[in-house]
Motif scaffolding. Structure first.
Motif, PDB file in Angstrom:
ATOM      1  N   TYR A  93       0.769  -1.198  -0.061  1.00 29.74           N
ATOM      2  CA  TYR A  93      -0.114   0.006   0.144  1.00 29.74           C
ATOM      3  C   TYR A  93       1.042   1.209   0.074  1.00 29.74           C
ATOM      4  O   TYR A  93       1.727   1.493   0.850  1.00 29.74           O
ATOM      5  N   TYR A 132       0.101  12.401  -0.720  1.00 31.21           N
ATOM      6  CA  TYR A 132      -0.571  13.575  -0.026  1.00 31.21           C
ATOM      7  C   TYR A 132       0.012  14.755  -0.408  1.00 31.21           C
ATOM      8  O   TYR A 132       1.053  14.827  -0.811  1.00 31.21           O
ATOM      9  N   GLN A 166      -5.017  13.187   0.947  1.00 25.53           N
ATOM     10  CA  GLN A 166      -4.955  12.306   0.237  1.00 25.53           C
ATOM     11  C   GLN A 166      -5.110  12.201  -1.337  1.00 25.53           C
ATOM     12  O   GLN A 166      -6.122  12.844  -1.460  1.00 25.53           O
ATOM     13  N   TYR A 192      -4.150   6.617  -3.981  1.00 22.10           N
ATOM     14  CA  TYR A 192      -3.426   5.496  -3.333  1.00 22.10           C
ATOM     15  C   TYR A 192      -3.328   4.404  -4.261  1.00 22.10           C
ATOM     16  O   TYR A 192      -3.922   4.146  -5.160  1.00 22.10           O
ATOM     17  N   MET A 197      -3.145   0.055  -3.825  1.00 21.02           N
ATOM     18  CA  MET A 197      -3.149  -1.023  -3.070  1.00 21.02           C
ATOM     19  C   MET A 197      -2.397  -2.301  -3.300  1.00 21.02           C
ATOM     20  O   MET A 197      -1.786  -3.238  -2.707  1.00 21.02           O
ATOM     21  N   SER A 209      -1.104  -1.055  10.517  1.00 20.14           N
ATOM     22  CA  SER A 209      -0.762  -0.399   9.027  1.00 20.14           C
ATOM     23  C   SER A 209      -0.273   1.065   9.470  1.00 20.14           C
ATOM     24  O   SER A 209      -0.684   1.997   9.114  1.00 20.14           O
ATOM     25  N   GLN A 258       2.073   3.967   8.687  1.00 24.50           N
ATOM     26  CA  GLN A 258       2.597   4.786   7.470  1.00 24.50           C
ATOM     27  C   GLN A 258       3.947   5.224   7.751  1.00 24.50           C
ATOM     28  O   GLN A 258       4.367   5.962   8.731  1.00 24.50           O
ATOM     29  N   ARG A 274      -7.903   6.196  11.098  1.00 24.85           N
ATOM     30  CA  ARG A 274      -8.099   5.241   9.849  1.00 24.85           C
ATOM     31  C   ARG A 274      -9.676   4.724   9.785  1.00 24.85           C
ATOM     32  O   ARG A 274     -10.172   4.382  10.769  1.00 24.85           O
ATOM     33  N   TYR A 299     -11.276  -0.921   2.517  1.00 30.69           N
ATOM     34  CA  TYR A 299      -9.708  -0.648   2.405  1.00 30.69           C
ATOM     35  C   TYR A 299      -9.575   0.586   3.597  1.00 30.69           C
ATOM     36  O   TYR A 299     -10.234   1.301   3.956  1.00 30.69           O
ATOM     37  N   ASN A 300      -8.132   0.481   4.111  1.00 34.75           N
ATOM     38  CA  ASN A 300      -7.943   1.190   5.203  1.00 34.75           C
ATOM     39  C   ASN A 300      -7.439   2.667   4.686  1.00 34.75           C
ATOM     40  O   ASN A 300      -6.408   2.791   3.708  1.00 34.75           O
ATOM     41  N   LYS A 301      -7.989   3.713   5.135  1.00 34.19           N
ATOM     42  CA  LYS A 301      -7.811   5.007   4.653  1.00 34.19           C
ATOM     43  C   LYS A 301      -7.474   6.017   5.885  1.00 34.19           C
ATOM     44  O   LYS A 301      -8.152   6.028   6.785  1.00 34.19           O
ATOM     45  N   LEU A 302      -6.633   6.745   5.731  1.00 32.12           N
ATOM     46  CA  LEU A 302      -5.820   7.471   6.868  1.00 32.12           C
ATOM     47  C   LEU A 302      -6.514   8.999   6.669  1.00 32.12           C
ATOM     48  O   LEU A 302      -6.119   9.623   5.463  1.00 32.12           O
TER      49      LEU A 302
END
Lengths: 113, 112
Positions: free
Chosen positions: A31, A35, A45, A48, A50, A100, A102, B91, B97-100
């Motif tokens: 992923y 930004y 964002q 993105y 995946m 997750s 970043q 999140r 799906y994972n979005k920040l």
């Protein structure tokens, strides 16, 4: 060393001149994100990805394109930059699993005249 | 919709304790992060909460209450180098799906 790299770090360009900001990660993350950061607005964002060949729009995709031909690279393309795209851009790569986390690249400060 | 609120600026004294609050509204909450960002640099990870309660990590602690949509970051024994922006990020897993989603950040100034 695990890292996300971006190039260039600084760029001044003129309206309409196509440019690409490169992003590369060496952590084998699936992923990745782009930004932009503007005063008072926080990180927003743009796009993105995946996985390889899987990309989608974020919150502010207008005027940008991306590609993901290989896992480590996720370039951001501005086909016809405009002054409202003057901003600080960050690429990020995300670990898998529940947390997750970043990891951000060092940033690219873009000025469009 | 999605919304994250945190104070714009705070000041504190070296050696003191400061608490930075964050409130959020999101439909698919799946964890809250705090990041530190020094001027002109990339954000760096500080903490992660997904369950209610306090997570402690050295001088920094983060608290989460999911029912109240509320988190805070607690910084103890403040040092000058703690002068930075602190970003609250939620999140959201809506859509599979994972979005920040980031707040605008709180700029903390630590003075002697």
């Amino acid at each position: 060393e695990a890292q996300v790299t971006q190039n260039p770090r600084y760029l001044i360009t003129v309206t309409g001149k196509k440019l690409t900001v490169t992003c590369s990660q060496n952590m084998n993350h699936e992923y990745m994100s782009w930004y932009r950061q503007d005063p008072g607005l926080g990180l927003r964002q743009i796009y993105y990805s995946m996985n390889v060949e899987v990309t989608d729009k974020g919150d502010v995709p207008e005027g940008y394109k991306v590609s993901r031909k290989e896992k480590r690279n996720f370039p951001l393309i501005l086909e016809s930059p405009s002054p409202n795209q003057t901003s600080l851009y960050f690429c990020a790569s995300t670990t898998g699993g529940a947390k997750s986390e970043q990891f951000f690249g060092p940033g690219t400060r873009l000025t469009v005249l | 919709g999605q919304n994250i609120d945190q104070p714009t600026e705070m000041t504190a004294t070296e050696g003191a304790i400061v608490q930075i609050n964050c409130t959020y509204q999101t439909s698919g909450f799946n964890g809250l992060f705090w990041y530190q960002q020094h001027a002109g640099e990339a954000p760096t990870f500080l903490s992660y909460n997904v369950l209610d309660g306090l997570e402690e990590k050295g001088r920094f602690s983060s608290f989460l209450s999911r029912s109240k949509g509320y988190s805070y970051l607690l910084l103890k024994e403040l040092q000058m180098k703690d002068s930075a922006s602190y970003l609250c990020a939620v999140r959201d897993s809506t859509g599979g799906y994972n979005k920040l989603i980031f707040g605008a950040g709180t700029r903390l100034a630590v003075h002697p």
